[in-house]
Design a protein around this motif. Structure first.
Motif, PDB file in Angstrom:
ATOM      1  N   ALA A  51       0.855  -1.190   0.000  1.00 42.56           N
ATOM      2  CA  ALA A  51       0.000   0.000   0.000  1.00 42.56           C
ATOM      3  C   ALA A  51       0.887   1.235   0.000  1.00 42.56           C
ATOM      4  O   ALA A  51       1.940   1.251   0.630  1.00 42.56           O
ATOM      5  CB  ALA A  51      -0.917   0.009   1.227  1.00 42.56           C
ATOM      6  N   THR A  52       0.478   2.256  -0.709  1.00 48.34           N
ATOM      7  CA  THR A  52       1.215   3.517  -0.753  1.00 48.34           C
ATOM      8  C   THR A  52       0.528   4.542   0.139  1.00 48.34           C
ATOM      9  O   THR A  52      -0.696   4.525   0.301  1.00 48.34           O
ATOM     10  CB  THR A  52       1.298   4.061  -2.189  1.00 48.34           C
ATOM     11  OG1 THR A  52      -0.042   4.253  -2.701  1.00 48.34           O
ATOM     12  CG2 THR A  52       2.022   3.087  -3.088  1.00 48.34           C
ATOM     13  N   GLY A  53       1.323   5.430   0.720  1.00 44.96           N
ATOM     14  CA  GLY A  53       0.745   6.446   1.593  1.00 44.96           C
ATOM     15  C   GLY A  53       1.817   7.367   2.137  1.00 44.96           C
ATOM     16  O   GLY A  53       2.800   7.665   1.465  1.00 44.96           O
ATOM     17  N   SER A  54       1.652   7.795   3.383  1.00 48.52           N
ATOM     18  CA  SER A  54       2.596   8.736   3.994  1.00 48.52           C
ATOM     19  C   SER A  54       2.614   8.540   5.506  1.00 48.52           C
ATOM     20  O   SER A  54       1.723   7.911   6.081  1.00 48.52           O
ATOM     21  CB  SER A  54       2.216  10.182   3.662  1.00 48.52           C
ATOM     22  OG  SER A  54       0.892  10.463   4.112  1.00 48.52           O
ATOM     23  N   PHE A 234       1.177   5.271   9.816  1.00 48.76           N
ATOM     24  CA  PHE A 234       1.169   5.225   8.356  1.00 48.76           C
ATOM     25  C   PHE A 234      -0.271   5.332   7.890  1.00 48.76           C
ATOM     26  O   PHE A 234      -1.148   4.601   8.350  1.00 48.76           O
ATOM     27  CB  PHE A 234       1.784   3.927   7.848  1.00 48.76           C
ATOM     28  CG  PHE A 234       1.575   3.688   6.371  1.00 48.76           C
ATOM     29  CD1 PHE A 234       2.414   4.273   5.431  1.00 48.76           C
ATOM     30  CD2 PHE A 234       0.536   2.893   5.922  1.00 48.76           C
ATOM     31  CE1 PHE A 234       2.214   4.070   4.082  1.00 48.76           C
ATOM     32  CE2 PHE A 234       0.334   2.672   4.574  1.00 48.76           C
ATOM     33  CZ  PHE A 234       1.176   3.267   3.648  1.00 48.76           C
ATOM     34  N   GLU A 235      -0.533   6.270   6.977  1.00 51.35           N
ATOM     35  CA  GLU A 235      -1.848   6.399   6.364  1.00 51.35           C
ATOM     36  C   GLU A 235      -1.715   6.092   4.888  1.00 51.35           C
ATOM     37  O   GLU A 235      -0.897   6.698   4.195  1.00 51.35           O
ATOM     38  CB  GLU A 235      -2.411   7.818   6.554  1.00 51.35           C
ATOM     39  CG  GLU A 235      -3.016   8.065   7.910  1.00 51.35           C
ATOM     40  CD  GLU A 235      -3.771   9.383   7.975  1.00 51.35           C
ATOM     41  OE1 GLU A 235      -3.678  10.165   6.996  1.00 51.35           O
ATOM     42  OE2 GLU A 235      -4.441   9.652   8.978  1.00 51.35           O
ATOM     43  N   GLY A 236      -2.478   5.138   4.411  1.00 54.06           N
ATOM     44  CA  GLY A 236      -2.386   4.767   3.009  1.00 54.06           C
ATOM     45  C   GLY A 236      -3.704   4.230   2.508  1.00 54.06           C
ATOM     46  O   GLY A 236      -4.740   4.315   3.185  1.00 54.06           O
ATOM     47  N   LYS A 237      -3.661   3.662   1.282  1.00 48.55           N
ATOM     48  CA  LYS A 237      -4.867   3.114   0.669  1.00 48.55           C
ATOM     49  C   LYS A 237      -4.533   1.803  -0.030  1.00 48.55           C
ATOM     50  O   LYS A 237      -3.442   1.643  -0.565  1.00 48.55           O
ATOM     51  CB  LYS A 237      -5.469   4.109  -0.328  1.00 48.55           C
ATOM     52  CG  LYS A 237      -5.980   5.389   0.318  1.00 48.55           C
ATOM     53  CD  LYS A 237      -6.582   6.332  -0.700  1.00 48.55           C
ATOM     54  CE  LYS A 237      -7.089   7.613  -0.024  1.00 48.55           C
ATOM     55  NZ  LYS A 237      -7.639   8.561  -1.008  1.00 48.55           N
ATOM     56  N   PHE A 284      -9.575   1.741  -0.308  1.00 47.85           N
ATOM     57  CA  PHE A 284      -9.930   1.727   1.114  1.00 47.85           C
ATOM     58  C   PHE A 284      -8.764   2.282   1.933  1.00 47.85           C
ATOM     59  O   PHE A 284      -7.620   1.853   1.764  1.00 47.85           O
ATOM     60  CB  PHE A 284     -10.249   0.305   1.575  1.00 47.85           C
ATOM     61  CG  PHE A 284     -11.553  -0.221   1.056  1.00 47.85           C
ATOM     62  CD1 PHE A 284     -12.689  -0.175   1.849  1.00 47.85           C
ATOM     63  CD2 PHE A 284     -11.641  -0.742  -0.221  1.00 47.85           C
ATOM     64  CE1 PHE A 284     -13.892  -0.666   1.378  1.00 47.85           C
ATOM     65  CE2 PHE A 284     -12.841  -1.236  -0.711  1.00 47.85           C
ATOM     66  CZ  PHE A 284     -13.969  -1.190   0.087  1.00 47.85           C
ATOM     67  N   ALA A 285      -9.059   3.239   2.804  1.00 51.58           N
ATOM     68  CA  ALA A 285      -8.030   3.846   3.655  1.00 51.58           C
ATOM     69  C   ALA A 285      -7.626   2.873   4.762  1.00 51.58           C
ATOM     70  O   ALA A 285      -8.459   2.153   5.313  1.00 51.58           O
ATOM     71  CB  ALA A 285      -8.546   5.144   4.270  1.00 51.58           C
ATOM     72  N   ILE A 286      -6.333   2.851   5.056  1.00 52.49           N
ATOM     73  CA  ILE A 286      -5.814   2.026   6.155  1.00 52.49           C
ATOM     74  C   ILE A 286      -4.884   2.875   7.014  1.00 52.49           C
ATOM     75  O   ILE A 286      -4.352   3.894   6.560  1.00 52.49           O
ATOM     76  CB  ILE A 286      -5.058   0.778   5.644  1.00 52.49           C
ATOM     77  CG1 ILE A 286      -3.816   1.195   4.833  1.00 52.49           C
ATOM     78  CG2 ILE A 286      -5.971  -0.106   4.834  1.00 52.49           C
ATOM     79  CD1 ILE A 286      -2.899   0.031   4.489  1.00 52.49           C
ATOM     80  N   LYS A 287      -4.703   2.446   8.267  1.00 54.40           N
ATOM     81  CA  LYS A 287      -3.780   3.123   9.174  1.00 54.40           C
ATOM     82  C   LYS A 287      -3.012   2.066   9.960  1.00 54.40           C
ATOM     83  O   LYS A 287      -3.573   1.030  10.337  1.00 54.40           O
ATOM     84  CB  LYS A 287      -4.522   4.044  10.148  1.00 54.40           C
ATOM     85  CG  LYS A 287      -5.243   5.206   9.489  1.00 54.40           C
ATOM     86  CD  LYS A 287      -5.970   6.052  10.522  1.00 54.40           C
ATOM     87  CE  LYS A 287      -6.749   7.182   9.862  1.00 54.40           C
ATOM     88  NZ  LYS A 287      -7.489   7.997  10.871  1.00 54.40           N
ATOM     89  N   GLY A 288      -1.736   2.360  10.204  1.00 52.87           N
ATOM     90  CA  GLY A 288      -0.904   1.452  10.989  1.00 52.87           C
ATOM     91  C   GLY A 288      -0.001   2.234  11.926  1.00 52.87           C
ATOM     92  O   GLY A 288       0.639   3.204  11.511  1.00 52.87           O
ATOM     93  N   LEU A 303       6.171  12.455   5.140  1.00 53.41           N
ATOM     94  CA  LEU A 303       7.035  11.739   4.200  1.00 53.41           C
ATOM     95  C   LEU A 303       6.258  10.639   3.490  1.00 53.41           C
ATOM     96  O   LEU A 303       5.447   9.942   4.091  1.00 53.41           O
ATOM     97  CB  LEU A 303       8.225  11.117   4.940  1.00 53.41           C
ATOM     98  CG  LEU A 303       9.322  12.073   5.418  1.00 53.41           C
ATOM     99  CD1 LEU A 303      10.336  11.321   6.255  1.00 53.41           C
ATOM    100  CD2 LEU A 303      10.012  12.738   4.232  1.00 53.41           C
ATOM    101  N   SER A 304       6.512  10.481   2.186  1.00 54.67           N
ATOM    102  CA  SER A 304       5.905   9.392   1.431  1.00 54.67           C
ATOM    103  C   SER A 304       6.505   8.063   1.887  1.00 54.67           C
ATOM    104  O   SER A 304       7.685   7.990   2.227  1.00 54.67           O
ATOM    105  CB  SER A 304       6.138   9.582  -0.064  1.00 54.67           C
ATOM    106  OG  SER A 304       5.536  10.781  -0.515  1.00 54.67           O
TER     107      SER A 304
END
Length: 389
Positions: A51-54, A234-237, A284-288, A303-304
């Motif tokens: 998954a990509t995010g920031s 981490f916030e991504g999709k 779908f948004a995900i968080k870790g 940061l990406s």
């Protein structure tokens, strides 16, 4: 005529025999196919999706003023650490004419109320004194004196209340005019203070900027953004095709390109219940939540990053390249060809385990000493013939 046909038939037979002999000789001159072999090896196989995010703080707090005005002083800069209650900025109040006029009228009205209450109190005081003197002489009854005393106490209480209300009206006028008043001290509205401890990530205003207070009709002007940088997420999709494979609690491996692809461990703790259409696909948004690294590396917000979501993992298992696996056309069961001599192979049924698309776990059927036939090796490209001079 018959003899001519016989000659033609014999010629055709001779030519066919010559062509057959030539074909056999040419085939014999060709190099025989030699199959390479590969050995199984011990590997750790990880099945994952990306998954990509920031990287962002888990909690960010916008510091906003409780009064409108102009920034007079800013006491912090981005990157500084502050504690809850530390001074962030000072605001010079620009009074609202309508509110100022209303406050003035309120003071005038309250002063009239104080005067009225004072006159009533003075009147009840005189009556009380007369009744007390008469009661001491035995002229009036105790009941009449109690009534006079009760009226006196009520008048005094009303007078004190009106004086307190006048003080409040005066303080409200001072607050509207200057943002503070006597007795407020460090709690003055003109002093904007940090509500949480953390790092100042951004100060989006400058000295001289006009700011608006936060209220029911306006979200207010942000003066500073504060966050605890020790709690990053981490916030991504992820695509809808992958969301069914993941669940909360799975481990994440976060790769930050800005830090030479350094990896950080995290745990998936949120998957959005609803997807959003983006570029023709549902995301779908995900968080870790990131775990603290052993070297306490500072990760800058925004940061990406890429997150490898580990779906399954098999550590230190016997594995081969998935390209070496063949499937029986009838039973559809997997097998490999194992070398038993020089370019001699035998079929071995195998049991497969976890696969990452390149390597696959072998649960049974072969050992680490077997040599596996590379059955689908590509032939070398033919050398081009140069017909030029």
């Amino acid at each position: 005529m018959k003899r001519k046909g016989t000659i033609i038939l014999l010629s055709v037979i001779v030519l066919s025999v010559i062509a057959g002999i030539w074909y056999i000789v040419v085939k014999d001159l060709e190099d025989p196919v030699e199959y390479a072999t590969e050995m199984p090896e011990q590997r750790t196989i990880v099945k994952e999706t990306v998954a990509t995010g920031s990287i962002v703080p888990k909690e960010e707090v916008n510091i906003k003023p409780n009064i409108s005005g102009v920034i007079e002083t800013i006491h912090v800069e981005a990157g500084e650490y502050v504690e809850a209650g530390d001074l962030i900025a000072d605001i010079k109040v620009v009074p609202n004419v309508s509110s100022l006029t209303s406050a003035k009228n309120s003071i005038a009205s309250q002063r009239n109320a104080v005067e009225t209450a004072k006159l009533a109190f003075d009147n009840q005081t005189a009556i009380y004194n007369r009744q007390k003197e008469l009661f001491n002489k035995g002229v009036i009854s105790a009941n009449d004196f109690d009534i006079a005393q009760n009226n006196y106490n009520n008048a005094r209480q009303r007078f004190e209340q009106e004086k307190v209300a006048l003080t409040g009206a005066s303080q409200n006028y001072d607050i509207i005019r200057t943002g503070t008043t006597a007795g407020l001290g460090e709690y003055a509205n003109t002093n904007v203070r940090a509500t949480v401890s953390g790092m100042v990530l951004d100060v989006p205003v400058k000295v001289g900027n006009q700011v608006i207070e936060a209220n029911n009709f306006n979200e207010g002007t942000a003066i500073a953004l504060i966050a605890d940088v020790n709690k990053m997420i981490f916030e991504g999709k992820v695509d809808e095709s992958e969301v069914g494979k993941i669940k909360e609690g799975l481990p994440l491996e976060i790769t930050v390109g800005a830090y030479d692809n350094k990896k950080f461990d995290a745990v998936l703790d949120y998957i959005a219940p609803k997807g959003v259409a983006e570029n023709g696909a549902i995301q779908f948004a995900i968080k870790g939540t990131l775990k603290q690294s052993e070297d306490n590396s500072f990760v800058r917000a925004g940061l990406s990053a890429n997150a490898s979501i580990i779906l399954d993992k098999a550590e230190d298992v016997l594995a081969i390249k998935e390209a070496l696996v063949q499937y029986d056309p009838t039973t559809k069961k997997p097998f490999v060809e194992v070398a038993v001599g020089d370019q001699e192979f035998e079929k071995r049924d195998i049991e497969l385990g976890l696969s990452n698309g390149i390597y696959v776990e072998i649960k049974s059927g072969i050992t680490s000493n077997d040599r596996i036939k590379v059955w689908n090796a590509l032939k070398p490209a033919a050398t081009a013939t140069n017909y030029g001079g």
